[in-house]
Design an enzyme around this catalytic site. Sequence first.
Site, PDB file in Angstrom:
ATOM      1  CG  PHE A  24      49.327  36.778  37.195  1.00  0.00           C
ATOM      2  CD1 PHE A  24      50.336  36.038  37.754  1.00  0.00           C
ATOM      3  CD2 PHE A  24      48.378  36.853  38.232  1.00  0.00           C
ATOM      4  CE1 PHE A  24      50.780  35.921  38.913  1.00  0.00           C
ATOM      5  CE2 PHE A  24      48.642  36.575  39.750  1.00  0.00           C
ATOM      6  CZ  PHE A  24      49.775  35.962  39.930  1.00  0.00           C
ATOM      7  CE1 TYR A  55      52.679  38.146  35.755  1.00  0.00           C
ATOM      8  CE2 TYR A  55      51.925  37.808  33.644  1.00  0.00           C
ATOM      9  CZ  TYR A  55      52.079  38.597  34.686  1.00  0.00           C
ATOM     10  OH  TYR A  55      51.747  39.928  34.806  1.00  0.00           O
ATOM     11  CB  SER A 166      55.994  46.842  33.944  1.00  0.00           C
ATOM     12  OG  SER A 166      54.760  46.575  34.854  1.00  0.00           O
ATOM     13  CB  ALA A 218      41.802  47.239  34.018  1.00  0.00           C
ATOM     14  CG  LEU A 219      38.479  43.806  34.710  1.00  0.00           C
ATOM     15  CD1 LEU A 219      38.220  42.441  34.326  1.00  0.00           C
ATOM     16  CD2 LEU A 219      37.449  44.824  34.373  1.00  0.00           C
ATOM     17  CG  ASN A 273      34.342  32.876  33.653  1.00  0.00           C
ATOM     18  OD1 ASN A 273      33.531  32.940  32.526  1.00  0.00           O
ATOM     19  ND2 ASN A 273      33.456  32.513  34.937  1.00  0.00           N
ATOM     20  CB  ILE A 277      37.536  35.093  27.708  1.00  0.00           C
ATOM     21  CG1 ILE A 277      38.641  34.769  28.967  1.00  0.00           C
ATOM     22  CG2 ILE A 277      38.375  35.000  26.683  1.00  0.00           C
ATOM     23  CD1 ILE A 277      39.421  33.261  28.986  1.00  0.00           C
ATOM     24  CG  ASN A 280      36.437  40.708  29.696  1.00  0.00           C
ATOM     25  OD1 ASN A 280      35.453  41.145  30.225  1.00  0.00           O
ATOM     26  ND2 ASN A 280      37.370  39.939  30.474  1.00  0.00           N
TER      27      ASN A 280
END
Length: 323
Positions: A24, A55, A166, A218-219, A273, A277, A280
């Site tokens: 997204f 999206y 979801s 989550a961030l 970014n 990426i 992570n």
Amino acid sequence: MDPKGQRVKLNDGHFIPVLGFGTFAPREVPKSEALEVTKFAIEAGFRHIDSAHLYQNEEQVGQAIRSKIADGTVKREDIFYTSKLWSTSLRPELVRPALEKSLNNLQLDYVDLYIIHFPVALKPGETLFPTDENGKPIFDSVDLCRTWEALEKCKDAGLTKSIGVSNFNHKQLEKILNKPGLKYKPVCNQVECHPYFNQSKLLDFCKSHDIVLVAYGALGSQRLKEWVNPNLPFLLEDPVLSAIAKKHRQTPALVALRYQIQRGVVVLAKSYNKKRIKENIQVFDFELTPEDMKAIDGLNSNMRYNELLLGVGHPEYPFVEEY
């Protein structure tokens, strides 16, 4: 968990990678970037890609997946791809055409997971957010159990390997689980989940029914003005997370991702970014101690960044329940 600890088994026998790449992006980001970053994410090692009709980037994401298959980086079966059924297509007769539209945009034969994006039904049509002359959302009235039966048929037809939901609360999940003639349980419930809103009650409920909790935001979320209250604190600036990150020589983002994986939550990392990426994917290179986990548990304040207020007032608006 499989031997490498990077996939978990779903209740229908399929496996889902515990770390996913969220695609997204805000409207102002050119769609062509979705193509570039998804290719980059696959090159970096991501095998679970999360997108949605909402999206408006499935064409680019599908192109990225197909190009990485064509150049031999991955095979189709290495990739776990999730799409989502948007609120304007919750009527049972609209479910399969919506999935077929996504498959056509993706140019793929099947998706690995197809989920109901949000339990609030909106007026069917091409407009993603139908509103009346006062700018109020135009709701639709749909029995989610009928929507679910249409998803079951999509699974039987081989258009999707697994089906889930979801943004459902536990009562909405219960309604499907207790449905007479249920053929397949939801394999997952994808919800906002992070150290400030750790969803422990919903997680326990899901685990007790062999449903995987998938964490988005989550961030701490991308803080888009139209979705997120700008006065809320930044998760990744939290002193406790920062101290734990420093101790492990990791970033606060990696600590937030690792926290979810160690709780048995499948986690989506959303970034456009390239440096981040790549970073992570390093979530598998370290482990948090029980003390770390306890300290992060202590940060919970049930703070929701994404209230999805467009659904307020609809009988199925999910966030009126505690969990």
